[in-house]
Scaffold this active site. Structure first.
Site, short mmCIF file in Angstrom:
data_model
loop_
_atom_site.label_atom_id
_atom_site.label_comp_id
_atom_site.label_asym_id
_atom_site.label_seq_id
_atom_site.Cartn_x
_atom_site.Cartn_y
_atom_site.Cartn_z
N THR A 1 -2.88 98.60 -113.40
CA THR A 1 -3.63 98.48 -114.65
C THR A 1 -3.28 99.61 -115.60
OG1 THR A 1 -5.43 97.35 -113.49
CG2 THR A 1 -5.94 98.27 -115.65
N CYS A 2 -3.08 100.78 -115.07
CA CYS A 2 -2.77 101.95 -115.90
C CYS A 2 -1.41 101.80 -116.59
CB CYS A 2 -2.79 103.22 -115.05
SG CYS A 2 -4.32 103.44 -114.14
#
Length: 161
Positions: free
Chosen positions: A48-49
């Site tokens: 996600t990052c």
């Protein structure tokens, strides 16, 4: 206790990439007299990052700066060498500041640490974004789940500026 809007960030030491290797940066100096968008990720190179959160800020960098922001910075509970590699790999080096909170001291000091030991990550930072003016938190957007980047996304921040 979690830091709140209107409160001053603590003055702690973080590390960031430089041409000469990792350098210490004081959060007091980082925010002094500036308007800074700070966002945090649980970990560099995590899905996600890397695929959602960071790219949103890189893609919208100019729009954010055009709203009177002096700098954009990302902080993660990683060592400075990992943050340097992530900055280079993502094309973000020199565009935003990559800050390493290696021991989670900053995350803990502002009450935004999270224990992800069950997922093999140890103590990390919660995912959030904030607008900081001269060291004082003006807006704060904390994700309920570390796997989501919606309320702390660049688009949300742009709407708040």
């Amino acid at each position: 206790m979690t830091i709140a809007v209107g409160e001053r960030l603590p003055d702690l030491k973080l590390k960031e990439p430089t041409a000469d290797g990792p350098a210490e940066v004081s959060t007091g100096d980082l925010f002094k007299g500036k308007r800074v968008v700070l966002f945090a990720v649980p970990g560099a190179f995590t899905p996600t990052c890397s695929l959602n959160h960071l790219p949103g800020y890189l893609d919208n960098r100019d729009a954010i700066l055009a709203k009177g922001v002096d700098e954009i910075a990302v902080v993660a509970v990683n060592d400075p060498f990992v943050m340097t590699a992530w900055a280079k790999e993502t094309g973000g080096l020199g565009k935003i500041r990559f800050l390493a909170d290696g021991g989670a001291q900053f995350a803990k000091a502002i009450g935004l640490d999270i224990d992800l030991t069950a997922n093999g990550l140890g103590v990390r930072s919660k995912r959030y974004s904030m607008l900081v003016e001269d060291g004082v938190v003006k807006t704060l957007n904390i994700e309920e789940s570390p796997g989501q980047a919606t309320v702390s996304a660049a688009a949300t921040m742009i709407g708040q500026l």
